[in-house]
Design a protein around this motif. Structure first.
Motif, PDB file in Angstrom:
ATOM      1  N   ARG A 210       0.861  -1.173   0.000  1.00  0.00           N
ATOM      2  CA  ARG A 210       0.000   0.000   0.000  1.00  0.00           C
ATOM      3  C   ARG A 210       0.903   1.230   0.000  1.00  0.00           C
ATOM      4  O   ARG A 210       1.978   1.222   0.569  1.00  0.00           O
ATOM      5  N   TYR A 211       0.452   2.284  -0.639  1.00  0.00           N
ATOM      6  CA  TYR A 211       1.171   3.551  -0.600  1.00  0.00           C
ATOM      7  C   TYR A 211       0.691   4.368   0.587  1.00  0.00           C
ATOM      8  O   TYR A 211      -0.491   4.353   0.926  1.00  0.00           O
ATOM      9  N   ALA A 212       1.620   5.090   1.217  1.00  0.00           N
ATOM     10  CA  ALA A 212       1.285   5.981   2.322  1.00  0.00           C
ATOM     11  C   ALA A 212       2.256   7.153   2.294  1.00  0.00           C
ATOM     12  O   ALA A 212       3.378   7.031   1.804  1.00  0.00           O
ATOM     13  N   VAL A 213       1.817   8.269   2.824  1.00  0.00           N
ATOM     14  CA  VAL A 213       2.683   9.432   2.952  1.00  0.00           C
ATOM     15  C   VAL A 213       3.440   9.302   4.268  1.00  0.00           C
ATOM     16  O   VAL A 213       2.843   9.152   5.333  1.00  0.00           O
ATOM     17  N   ASP A 214       4.766   9.323   4.184  1.00  0.00           N
ATOM     18  CA  ASP A 214       5.617   9.321   5.375  1.00  0.00           C
ATOM     19  C   ASP A 214       5.719  10.778   5.818  1.00  0.00           C
ATOM     20  O   ASP A 214       6.416  11.582   5.191  1.00  0.00           O
ATOM     21  N   ALA A 215       4.991  11.129   6.872  1.00  0.00           N
ATOM     22  CA  ALA A 215       4.874  12.525   7.298  1.00  0.00           C
ATOM     23  C   ALA A 215       6.157  13.017   7.954  1.00  0.00           C
ATOM     24  O   ALA A 215       6.647  12.413   8.900  1.00  0.00           O
ATOM     25  N   ALA A 216       6.684  14.115   7.431  1.00  0.00           N
ATOM     26  CA  ALA A 216       7.855  14.774   8.008  1.00  0.00           C
ATOM     27  C   ALA A 216       7.438  15.933   8.894  1.00  0.00           C
ATOM     28  O   ALA A 216       8.137  16.287   9.836  1.00  0.00           O
ATOM     29  N   SER A 217       6.282  16.544   8.593  1.00  0.00           N
ATOM     30  CA  SER A 217       5.737  17.606   9.431  1.00  0.00           C
ATOM     31  C   SER A 217       4.227  17.625   9.294  1.00  0.00           C
ATOM     32  O   SER A 217       3.671  17.221   8.271  1.00  0.00           O
ATOM     33  N   VAL A 218       3.581  18.085  10.354  1.00  0.00           N
ATOM     34  CA  VAL A 218       2.120  18.188  10.390  1.00  0.00           C
ATOM     35  C   VAL A 218       1.754  19.505  11.040  1.00  0.00           C
ATOM     36  O   VAL A 218       2.323  19.878  12.069  1.00  0.00           O
ATOM     37  N   ARG A 219       0.823  20.196  10.440  1.00  0.00           N
ATOM     38  CA  ARG A 219       0.278  21.431  11.014  1.00  0.00           C
ATOM     39  C   ARG A 219      -1.215  21.218  11.170  1.00  0.00           C
ATOM     40  O   ARG A 219      -1.893  20.803  10.233  1.00  0.00           O
ATOM     41  N   LEU A 220      -1.730  21.530  12.338  1.00  0.00           N
ATOM     42  CA  LEU A 220      -3.106  21.237  12.691  1.00  0.00           C
ATOM     43  C   LEU A 220      -3.870  22.514  12.968  1.00  0.00           C
ATOM     44  O   LEU A 220      -3.359  23.417  13.634  1.00  0.00           O
ATOM     45  N   THR A 221      -5.099  22.612  12.445  1.00  0.00           N
ATOM     46  CA  THR A 221      -6.006  23.703  12.765  1.00  0.00           C
ATOM     47  C   THR A 221      -7.313  23.078  13.202  1.00  0.00           C
ATOM     48  O   THR A 221      -7.880  22.267  12.477  1.00  0.00           O
ATOM     49  N   ARG A 222      -7.761  23.415  14.365  1.00  0.00           N
ATOM     50  CA  ARG A 222      -8.987  22.818  14.897  1.00  0.00           C
ATOM     51  C   ARG A 222     -10.202  23.452  14.219  1.00  0.00           C
ATOM     52  O   ARG A 222     -10.582  24.566  14.514  1.00  0.00           O
ATOM     53  N   ALA A 223     -10.807  22.708  13.329  1.00  0.00           N
ATOM     54  CA  ALA A 223     -11.912  23.212  12.509  1.00  0.00           C
ATOM     55  C   ALA A 223     -13.159  23.445  13.345  1.00  0.00           C
ATOM     56  O   ALA A 223     -13.580  22.581  14.103  1.00  0.00           O
ATOM     57  N   GLY A 224     -13.761  24.636  13.169  1.00  0.00           N
ATOM     58  CA  GLY A 224     -15.055  24.929  13.765  1.00  0.00           C
ATOM     59  C   GLY A 224     -15.079  24.874  15.277  1.00  0.00           C
ATOM     60  O   GLY A 224     -16.105  24.582  15.862  1.00  0.00           O
ATOM     61  N   ARG A 225     -13.976  25.118  15.940  1.00  0.00           N
ATOM     62  CA  ARG A 225     -13.947  25.072  17.401  1.00  0.00           C
ATOM     63  C   ARG A 225     -13.508  26.417  17.950  1.00  0.00           C
ATOM     64  O   ARG A 225     -12.760  27.136  17.317  1.00  0.00           O
ATOM     65  N   PRO A 226     -13.941  26.723  19.161  1.00  0.00           N
ATOM     66  CA  PRO A 226     -13.451  27.957  19.782  1.00  0.00           C
ATOM     67  C   PRO A 226     -11.927  27.917  19.899  1.00  0.00           C
ATOM     68  O   PRO A 226     -11.360  26.856  20.144  1.00  0.00           O
ATOM     69  N   GLY A 227     -11.272  29.039  19.712  1.00  0.00           N
ATOM     70  CA  GLY A 227      -9.812  29.085  19.763  1.00  0.00           C
ATOM     71  C   GLY A 227      -9.225  28.310  18.586  1.00  0.00           C
ATOM     72  O   GLY A 227      -8.333  27.504  18.751  1.00  0.00           O
ATOM     73  N   ALA A 228      -9.750  28.558  17.405  1.00  0.00           N
ATOM     74  CA  ALA A 228      -9.502  27.742  16.213  1.00  0.00           C
ATOM     75  C   ALA A 228      -8.054  27.364  15.946  1.00  0.00           C
ATOM     76  O   ALA A 228      -7.788  26.220  15.641  1.00  0.00           O
ATOM     77  N   ALA A 229      -7.130  28.272  16.017  1.00  0.00           N
ATOM     78  CA  ALA A 229      -5.765  27.919  15.624  1.00  0.00           C
ATOM     79  C   ALA A 229      -5.081  27.124  16.715  1.00  0.00           C
ATOM     80  O   ALA A 229      -5.184  27.413  17.891  1.00  0.00           O
ATOM     81  N   SER A 230      -4.363  26.100  16.312  1.00  0.00           N
ATOM     82  CA  SER A 230      -3.581  25.274  17.230  1.00  0.00           C
ATOM     83  C   SER A 230      -2.118  25.438  16.893  1.00  0.00           C
ATOM     84  O   SER A 230      -1.756  25.465  15.728  1.00  0.00           O
ATOM     85  N   PRO A 231      -1.244  25.504  17.880  1.00  0.00           N
ATOM     86  CA  PRO A 231       0.179  25.638  17.588  1.00  0.00           C
ATOM     87  C   PRO A 231       0.778  24.296  17.213  1.00  0.00           C
ATOM     88  O   PRO A 231       1.829  23.927  17.677  1.00  0.00           O
ATOM     89  N   GLY A 232       0.129  23.551  16.364  1.00  0.00           N
ATOM     90  CA  GLY A 232       0.521  22.186  16.077  1.00  0.00           C
ATOM     91  C   GLY A 232       1.574  22.029  15.017  1.00  0.00           C
ATOM     92  O   GLY A 232       1.752  20.953  14.496  1.00  0.00           O
ATOM     93  N   ARG A 233       2.312  23.036  14.685  1.00  0.00           N
ATOM     94  CA  ARG A 233       3.340  22.910  13.651  1.00  0.00           C
ATOM     95  C   ARG A 233       4.544  22.180  14.223  1.00  0.00           C
ATOM     96  O   ARG A 233       5.005  22.463  15.306  1.00  0.00           O
ATOM     97  N   THR A 234       5.024  21.218  13.440  1.00  0.00           N
ATOM     98  CA  THR A 234       6.219  20.493  13.863  1.00  0.00           C
ATOM     99  C   THR A 234       7.272  20.644  12.786  1.00  0.00           C
ATOM    100  O   THR A 234       6.964  20.627  11.613  1.00  0.00           O
ATOM    101  N   PRO A 235       8.517  20.814  13.157  1.00  0.00           N
ATOM    102  CA  PRO A 235       9.560  20.978  12.147  1.00  0.00           C
ATOM    103  C   PRO A 235       9.818  19.666  11.411  1.00  0.00           C
ATOM    104  O   PRO A 235       9.634  18.592  11.962  1.00  0.00           O
ATOM    105  N   ALA A 236      10.263  19.779  10.184  1.00  0.00           N
ATOM    106  CA  ALA A 236      10.532  18.580   9.378  1.00  0.00           C
ATOM    107  C   ALA A 236      11.608  17.730  10.019  1.00  0.00           C
ATOM    108  O   ALA A 236      11.653  16.530   9.822  1.00  0.00           O
TER     109      ALA A 236
END
Length: 125
Positions: free
Chosen positions: A97-123
């Motif tokens: 199976r093919y999969a993306v080997d994640a080097a970094s992930v940035r997360l934004t909490r959709a439709g929630r109070p305080g929407a932006a999350s500091p979820g950025r991770t360096p590569a």
């Protein structure tokens, strides 16, 4: 010459922007690493029969695990990584199976109070 300027130089770089389909699943590997597996749904261009694609992503990076621990299904997510083909044995024979080997992930909490999350991770994380 810049690598991005020469199309003849192979490059395996994936960028996805979509929504987290569900919370990640964690698997202990024989090496002792922990693999986080998650799916990102991305929209297809208008006019196509299927509206979205669901793409498997995986990582053993602890910093990305911390980001994913704050995630919920439906959160907006950006993933940077590379495409890898995974192989394993089944009772019916070899499978892959093919999969993306994640080097970094940035997360934004959709439709929630305080929407932006500091979820950025360096590569490098």
């Amino acid at each position: 010459m810049n690598k991005s300027e020469d199309a003849s130089i192979p490059d395996n770089h994936v960028f996805l922007r979509g929504r987290l389909a569900d919370v990640p699943i964690y698997r202990d590997l024989p090496s002792g690493d922990v693999l986080a597996v998650f799916r990102v749904t991305v929209p297809r261009p208008p006019g196509e029969r299927a509206k979205v694609d669901s793409i498997e992503c995986a990582t053993v990076k602890p910093r990305i695990h911390k980001t994913l621990a704050r995630a919920a299904a439906g959160d907006d997510v950006e993933v940077v990584g590379s495409l890898h083909r995974r192989f394993w044995r089944t009772p019916a024979g070899p499978a892959s199976r093919y999969a993306v080997d994640a080097a970094s992930v940035r997360l934004t909490r959709a439709g929630r109070p305080g929407a932006a999350s500091p979820g950025r991770t360096p590569a490098s994380g």
